[in-house]
Design a protein around this motif. Structure first.
Motif, mmCIF file in Angstrom:
data_model
loop_
_atom_site.group_PDB
_atom_site.id
_atom_site.type_symbol
_atom_site.label_atom_id
_atom_site.label_comp_id
_atom_site.label_asym_id
_atom_site.label_seq_id
_atom_site.Cartn_x
_atom_site.Cartn_y
_atom_site.Cartn_z
ATOM 1 N N LEU A 179 -2.747 0.756 -4.140
ATOM 2 C CA LEU A 179 -2.684 -0.595 -3.423
ATOM 3 C C LEU A 179 -2.339 -1.695 -4.757
ATOM 4 O O LEU A 179 -3.015 -1.742 -5.794
ATOM 5 C CB LEU A 179 -4.074 -1.059 -3.064
ATOM 6 C CG LEU A 179 -4.209 -2.737 -2.583
ATOM 7 C CD1 LEU A 179 -3.201 -3.217 -1.385
ATOM 8 C CD2 LEU A 179 -5.502 -2.826 -1.931
ATOM 9 N N ALA A 180 -1.306 -2.421 -4.572
ATOM 10 C CA ALA A 180 -0.862 -3.529 -5.373
ATOM 11 C C ALA A 180 -1.815 -4.569 -5.260
ATOM 12 O O ALA A 180 -1.815 -5.325 -4.232
ATOM 13 C CB ALA A 180 0.776 -3.731 -5.445
ATOM 14 N N LEU A 181 -2.750 -5.002 -6.249
ATOM 15 C CA LEU A 181 -3.710 -6.125 -6.196
ATOM 16 C C LEU A 181 -2.856 -7.538 -6.376
ATOM 17 O O LEU A 181 -3.253 -8.540 -6.340
ATOM 18 C CB LEU A 181 -4.833 -6.018 -7.173
ATOM 19 C CG LEU A 181 -5.720 -4.613 -6.836
ATOM 20 C CD1 LEU A 181 -6.905 -4.442 -7.692
ATOM 21 C CD2 LEU A 181 -6.129 -4.768 -5.471
ATOM 22 N N GLU A 182 -1.864 -7.109 -7.311
ATOM 23 C CA GLU A 182 -0.852 -8.204 -7.649
ATOM 24 C C GLU A 182 0.413 -7.843 -7.802
ATOM 25 O O GLU A 182 0.624 -6.426 -7.880
ATOM 26 C CB GLU A 182 -1.346 -9.179 -8.821
ATOM 27 C CG GLU A 182 -1.724 -8.308 -9.987
ATOM 28 C CD GLU A 182 -2.143 -9.245 -11.129
ATOM 29 O OE1 GLU A 182 -1.288 -9.829 -11.902
ATOM 30 O OE2 GLU A 182 -3.259 -9.124 -11.418
ATOM 31 N N ASN A 183 1.458 -8.450 -8.084
ATOM 32 C CA ASN A 183 2.876 -7.975 -8.146
ATOM 33 C C ASN A 183 2.856 -7.047 -9.474
ATOM 34 O O ASN A 183 2.203 -7.447 -10.564
ATOM 35 C CB ASN A 183 3.840 -9.243 -8.545
ATOM 36 C CG ASN A 183 4.344 -9.903 -7.248
ATOM 37 O OD1 ASN A 183 3.866 -9.423 -6.159
ATOM 38 N ND2 ASN A 183 4.986 -11.032 -7.545
ATOM 39 N N LYS B 172 0.944 -1.226 -0.003
ATOM 40 C CA LYS B 172 0.164 0.079 -0.040
ATOM 41 C C LYS B 172 1.012 1.322 0.033
ATOM 42 O O LYS B 172 1.893 1.389 0.655
ATOM 43 C CB LYS B 172 -0.833 0.170 1.346
ATOM 44 C CG LYS B 172 -1.821 -1.102 1.589
ATOM 45 C CD LYS B 172 -2.848 -0.938 2.717
ATOM 46 C CE LYS B 172 -3.713 -2.117 2.608
ATOM 47 N NZ LYS B 172 -4.587 -2.150 3.982
ATOM 48 N N MET B 173 0.406 2.121 -0.606
ATOM 49 C CA MET B 173 1.073 3.428 -0.698
ATOM 50 C C MET B 173 -0.026 4.573 -0.106
ATOM 51 O O MET B 173 -1.113 4.608 -0.676
ATOM 52 C CB MET B 173 1.586 4.032 -2.026
ATOM 53 C CG MET B 173 2.048 5.318 -1.841
ATOM 54 S SD MET B 173 2.838 6.044 -3.477
ATOM 55 C CE MET B 173 4.203 4.647 -3.591
ATOM 56 N N PRO B 174 0.186 4.788 1.082
ATOM 57 C CA PRO B 174 -1.187 5.620 1.796
ATOM 58 C C PRO B 174 -1.568 6.982 1.125
ATOM 59 O O PRO B 174 -0.685 7.302 0.271
ATOM 60 C CB PRO B 174 -0.438 5.908 3.334
ATOM 61 C CG PRO B 174 0.668 5.482 3.397
ATOM 62 C CD PRO B 174 1.171 4.779 1.994
ATOM 63 N N GLU B 175 -2.715 7.404 1.364
ATOM 64 C CA GLU B 175 -2.997 8.646 0.806
ATOM 65 C C GLU B 175 -1.940 9.904 0.944
ATOM 66 O O GLU B 175 -1.726 10.131 1.987
ATOM 67 C CB GLU B 175 -4.259 9.030 1.102
ATOM 68 C CG GLU B 175 -5.085 10.355 0.353
ATOM 69 C CD GLU B 175 -6.253 10.589 0.840
ATOM 70 O OE1 GLU B 175 -7.174 10.052 0.358
ATOM 71 O OE2 GLU B 175 -6.598 11.296 1.771
ATOM 72 N N HIS B 176 -1.703 10.571 -0.256
ATOM 73 C CA HIS B 176 -0.682 11.647 -0.164
ATOM 74 C C HIS B 176 -1.183 12.375 -1.458
ATOM 75 O O HIS B 176 -2.073 12.090 -2.084
ATOM 76 C CB HIS B 176 0.551 11.214 -0.287
ATOM 77 C CG HIS B 176 0.871 10.248 -1.554
ATOM 78 N ND1 HIS B 176 0.446 8.882 -1.623
ATOM 79 C CD2 HIS B 176 1.554 10.609 -2.934
ATOM 80 C CE1 HIS B 176 0.927 8.533 -2.934
ATOM 81 N NE2 HIS B 176 1.439 9.629 -3.505
#
Length: 110
Positions: A94-98, A47-51
């Motif tokens: 969010l990465a759902l897969e690689n 995940k990369m949080p909101e920014h």
């Protein structure tokens, strides 16, 4: 040692699915006063949080699947999908897969 950024006219090869993909990486491929181009690899579940950033952004999914949350909704990007966000737009990933993505950022908006 400083990171090499591509020079004007330099060819870059973007392997869409490096192996093995076990951790997040973010590499600036091009950086000028106005523009930054970054290649990101994100393992499943990262995940990369909101920014937000001041300048306009494009995100292109090269391989895998990434969920982008912005403007009150979530959209799924697959290989070869591209999305634009206006400067200042809050967003999360969010990465759902690689996944591998190409991110461009306008650094100094007018």
């Amino acid at each position: 040692m400083s990171l090499h950024h591509a020079d004007s006219g330099e060819l870059l090869h973007l392997d869409p699915a490096p192996a093995p993909l076990s951790e997040f990486s973010s590499i600036a491929l091009i950086k000028t006063e106005q523009l930054e181009v970054i290649r990101m690899t994100m393992p499943t579940g990262k995940k990369m949080p909101e920014h937000q950033v001041p300048g306009a952004v494009t995100l292109q999914c090269l391989a895998g699947s990434i969920e982008l949350s912005a403007h009150g909704r979530a959209i799924q990007l697959g290989a070869n999908d591209l999305v634009y966000l206006a400067g200042g737009a809050p967003h999360a990933l969010l990465a759902l897969e690689n996944s591998t993505a190409l991110l461009t950022i306008l650094l100094h908006p007018a």
